[in-house]
Design a protein around this motif. Structure first.
Motif, PDB file in Angstrom:
ATOM      1  N   ASP A 302      18.513  72.033 -18.723  1.00 39.24           N
ATOM      2  CA  ASP A 302      17.717  70.939 -19.296  1.00 39.24           C
ATOM      3  C   ASP A 302      18.226  69.581 -18.774  1.00 39.24           C
ATOM      4  O   ASP A 302      19.198  69.523 -18.013  1.00 39.24           O
ATOM      5  CB  ASP A 302      17.716  71.002 -20.827  1.00 39.24           C
ATOM      6  CG  ASP A 302      19.106  70.843 -21.433  1.00 39.24           C
ATOM      7  OD1 ASP A 302      20.045  70.446 -20.706  1.00 39.24           O
ATOM      8  OD2 ASP A 302      19.265  71.115 -22.640  1.00 39.24           O
ATOM      9  N   ALA A 303      17.583  68.510 -19.178  1.00 42.71           N
ATOM     10  CA  ALA A 303      17.888  67.190 -18.604  1.00 42.71           C
ATOM     11  C   ALA A 303      19.329  66.766 -18.908  1.00 42.71           C
ATOM     12  O   ALA A 303      20.038  66.261 -18.030  1.00 42.71           O
ATOM     13  CB  ALA A 303      16.897  66.157 -19.136  1.00 42.71           C
ATOM     14  N   PHE A 304      19.775  66.982 -20.146  1.00 45.29           N
ATOM     15  CA  PHE A 304      21.148  66.626 -20.519  1.00 45.29           C
ATOM     16  C   PHE A 304      22.144  67.393 -19.650  1.00 45.29           C
ATOM     17  O   PHE A 304      23.106  66.820 -19.108  1.00 45.29           O
ATOM     18  CB  PHE A 304      21.371  66.943 -22.009  1.00 45.29           C
ATOM     19  CG  PHE A 304      22.778  66.678 -22.480  1.00 45.29           C
ATOM     20  CD1 PHE A 304      23.212  65.382 -22.747  1.00 45.29           C
ATOM     21  CD2 PHE A 304      23.679  67.726 -22.658  1.00 45.29           C
ATOM     22  CE1 PHE A 304      24.512  65.141 -23.190  1.00 45.29           C
ATOM     23  CE2 PHE A 304      24.980  67.500 -23.089  1.00 45.29           C
ATOM     24  CZ  PHE A 304      25.396  66.200 -23.357  1.00 45.29           C
ATOM     25  N   ASP A 310      25.548  67.301 -12.624  1.00 43.68           N
ATOM     26  CA  ASP A 310      25.558  66.462 -11.422  1.00 43.68           C
ATOM     27  C   ASP A 310      26.762  65.527 -11.412  1.00 43.68           C
ATOM     28  O   ASP A 310      27.336  65.247 -10.359  1.00 43.68           O
ATOM     29  CB  ASP A 310      24.258  65.656 -11.316  1.00 43.68           C
ATOM     30  CG  ASP A 310      23.080  66.516 -10.892  1.00 43.68           C
ATOM     31  OD1 ASP A 310      23.325  67.657 -10.428  1.00 43.68           O
ATOM     32  OD2 ASP A 310      21.925  66.066 -11.029  1.00 43.68           O
ATOM     33  N   PHE A 311      27.152  65.078 -12.596  1.00 44.42           N
ATOM     34  CA  PHE A 311      28.296  64.169 -12.683  1.00 44.42           C
ATOM     35  C   PHE A 311      29.572  64.856 -12.186  1.00 44.42           C
ATOM     36  O   PHE A 311      30.315  64.317 -11.347  1.00 44.42           O
ATOM     37  CB  PHE A 311      28.458  63.705 -14.145  1.00 44.42           C
ATOM     38  CG  PHE A 311      29.499  62.647 -14.330  1.00 44.42           C
ATOM     39  CD1 PHE A 311      29.340  61.385 -13.781  1.00 44.42           C
ATOM     40  CD2 PHE A 311      30.642  62.910 -15.075  1.00 44.42           C
ATOM     41  CE1 PHE A 311      30.300  60.394 -13.962  1.00 44.42           C
ATOM     42  CE2 PHE A 311      31.619  61.931 -15.260  1.00 44.42           C
ATOM     43  CZ  PHE A 311      31.445  60.677 -14.698  1.00 44.42           C
ATOM     44  N   THR A 312      29.815  66.068 -12.658  1.00 41.96           N
ATOM     45  CA  THR A 312      31.019  66.782 -12.226  1.00 41.96           C
ATOM     46  C   THR A 312      30.887  67.231 -10.765  1.00 41.96           C
ATOM     47  O   THR A 312      31.855  67.227 -10.003  1.00 41.96           O
ATOM     48  CB  THR A 312      31.362  67.938 -13.206  1.00 41.96           C
ATOM     49  OG1 THR A 312      32.618  68.518 -12.858  1.00 41.96           O
ATOM     50  CG2 THR A 312      30.290  69.007 -13.270  1.00 41.96           C
ATOM     51  N   LEU A 313      29.640  67.525 -10.346  1.00 40.44           N
ATOM     52  CA  LEU A 313      29.401  67.870  -8.940  1.00 40.44           C
ATOM     53  C   LEU A 313      29.703  66.682  -8.025  1.00 40.44           C
ATOM     54  O   LEU A 313      30.308  66.843  -6.958  1.00 40.44           O
ATOM     55  CB  LEU A 313      27.945  68.322  -8.751  1.00 40.44           C
ATOM     56  CG  LEU A 313      27.501  68.590  -7.317  1.00 40.44           C
ATOM     57  CD1 LEU A 313      28.312  69.724  -6.691  1.00 40.44           C
ATOM     58  CD2 LEU A 313      26.011  68.927  -7.259  1.00 40.44           C
ATOM     59  N   ASN A 314      29.297  65.492  -8.457  1.00 46.13           N
ATOM     60  CA  ASN A 314      29.550  64.321  -7.616  1.00 46.13           C
ATOM     61  C   ASN A 314      31.031  64.078  -7.423  1.00 46.13           C
ATOM     62  O   ASN A 314      31.467  63.671  -6.335  1.00 46.13           O
ATOM     63  CB  ASN A 314      28.865  63.087  -8.209  1.00 46.13           C
ATOM     64  CG  ASN A 314      27.364  63.133  -7.978  1.00 46.13           C
ATOM     65  OD1 ASN A 314      26.896  63.818  -7.066  1.00 46.13           O
ATOM     66  ND2 ASN A 314      26.602  62.441  -8.806  1.00 46.13           N
TER      67      ASN A 314
END
Ligand code: NDP
Length: 328
Positions: A302-304, A310-314
């Motif tokens: 979901d969006a959350f 994505d934050f941890t992926l970045n």
């Protein structure tokens, strides 16, 4: 009787090593019927080698029936020779005035060398677990430095985060920890990782409904799990060691002996699913059977969750970019 297997442990004289080796030798990792030969690596410095000798003397003094042999060395090619399992614990800690970037580079050198050594001398079906930080990126570096070994042999430890996530949820709900299933911790072993309880059940009930406190989940639970390592340093004056060693045992035991359908979290090279680029070593839910892990596929994001993932992926992408030049 089973033939002994070779288990390499780096940073063997460190505090995690001290909490880990005795449990491996007593059969807690690979089973009470599986003899092991411990192949321990430490830095060449006199102090480290002396400390390693002391640990080996204590291992001897335990007279473990399953301990079929021991090697202590400062040479990765000796430590990894024919190894069936490798627990890469030793890593350069952050020193005073050291930038995150310096730490990354120092560790990249260590894990390039160790990846090459694994590539050249380890058993072809070796199972590698990286514990030393930054664990995911160190695992990525070792994997890229060992092109003749299958990529899936390289993993990073997210299990401590997973176990912390279970325990905190058990405490909140007052339910036993082993009544909790399908916990997921996505991403990097760092405070950016995302403990996701959307699929979790507690004694068969959906966790979000049972907890019924989304503000607690978002504002207390997620940060608490993420910052637990720092809280332990604060309390103990030392980083977590016994719980890290315990998680390493859990990770390897489950990988080798299976999870009976239970979900656990492992940092594994991505196959591109869940929008995680190929080869990034990222925490995902898996089950293990017959010495192999298999990722849980098809979970709805979901969006959350997308934002958290994505934050941890970045962060992982930045770490990888930082070491790109060294990997050639
Ligand atoms: P620890 O045994 O406490 O920690 C070892 C590594 O595990 C560190 O990188 C640490 O990261 C990491 N780690 C991962 N998860 C956790 C966790 N949840 N809690 C705590 N640590 C975690 O370090 P010591 O300094 O006691 O021991 C390291 C040993 O490794 C030393 O004896 C050193 O000589 C050796 N070494 C060996 C090398 C080799 O074999 N080639 C190379 C470098 C060091 P963090 O720093 O973020 O806490």
């Amino acid at each position: 009787a089973k033939a002994p297997v070779r288990v390499a442990v780096t940073g063997a004289a460190g505090q995690i090593g001290y909490a880990l080796l005795f449990r491996i030798a007593s059969g807690e990792m690979l089973g009470k019927d599986q003899p092991v030969i411990l192949q321990m690596l430490e830095l060449p410095m006199e102090k480290a080698q002396q400390a390693l000798k002391g640990v080996m003397m204590e291992l001897e003094d335990c007279a473990f029936p399953l301990l079929a042999g021991m090697v202590g060395t400062d040479d990765p090619r000796v430590a990894f020779k024919d190894a069936d399992y490798a627990l890469l614990v030793g890593a350069r800690p952050r020193g005073p005035g050291m930038e995150r970037k310096d730490l990354l580079m120092e560790n990249a050198k260590i894990f390039i060398e160790q990846g090459k050594a694994l590539n050249d001398v380890a058993a072809r079906n070796i199972k590698v677990l990286v514990v030393g930080n930054p664990a995911n990126t160190n695992a990525y570096i070792a994997m890229k430095s060992a092109p003749s070994l299958p990529k899936e042999n390289f993993t990073a430890m997210l299990r401590l985060d997973h176990n912390r996530a279970l325990s905190q949820l058990a405490t909140k709900t007052g339910k036993p920890v082993d009544s909790i299933e399908k916990m997921v911790v996505w991403g990097n072993h760092s405070p950016t990782m995302y403990p996701d309880y959307r699929f979790t059940t507690i004694a068969g009930q959906a966790a979000p409904a049972l907890v019924n406190d989304e503000a607690w989940y978002k504002n207390e639970y997620i940060p608490k799990v993420g910052k637990r390592g720092a809280a332990i340093i604060e309390a103990r004056g030392l980083s977590s060691a016994a719980s890290a060693a315990n998680a390493a045992i859990d990770h390897m035991r489950d990988w080798a002996l299976g999870t009976n359908g239970k979900w656990v979290t492992m940092g594994i090279p991505s196959d591109g699913s869940y929008g995680i680029p190929q080869d990034v070593i990222y925490g995902v839910p898996v089950t293990c059977a017959n010495g192999k892990y298999e990722r849980i596929t098809g979970l709805e994001i979901d969006a959350f969750s997308r934002e958290k993932m994505d934050f941890t992926l970045n962060e992982l992408k930045e770490e990888q970019d930082g070491v790109k030049a060294l990997l050639g």
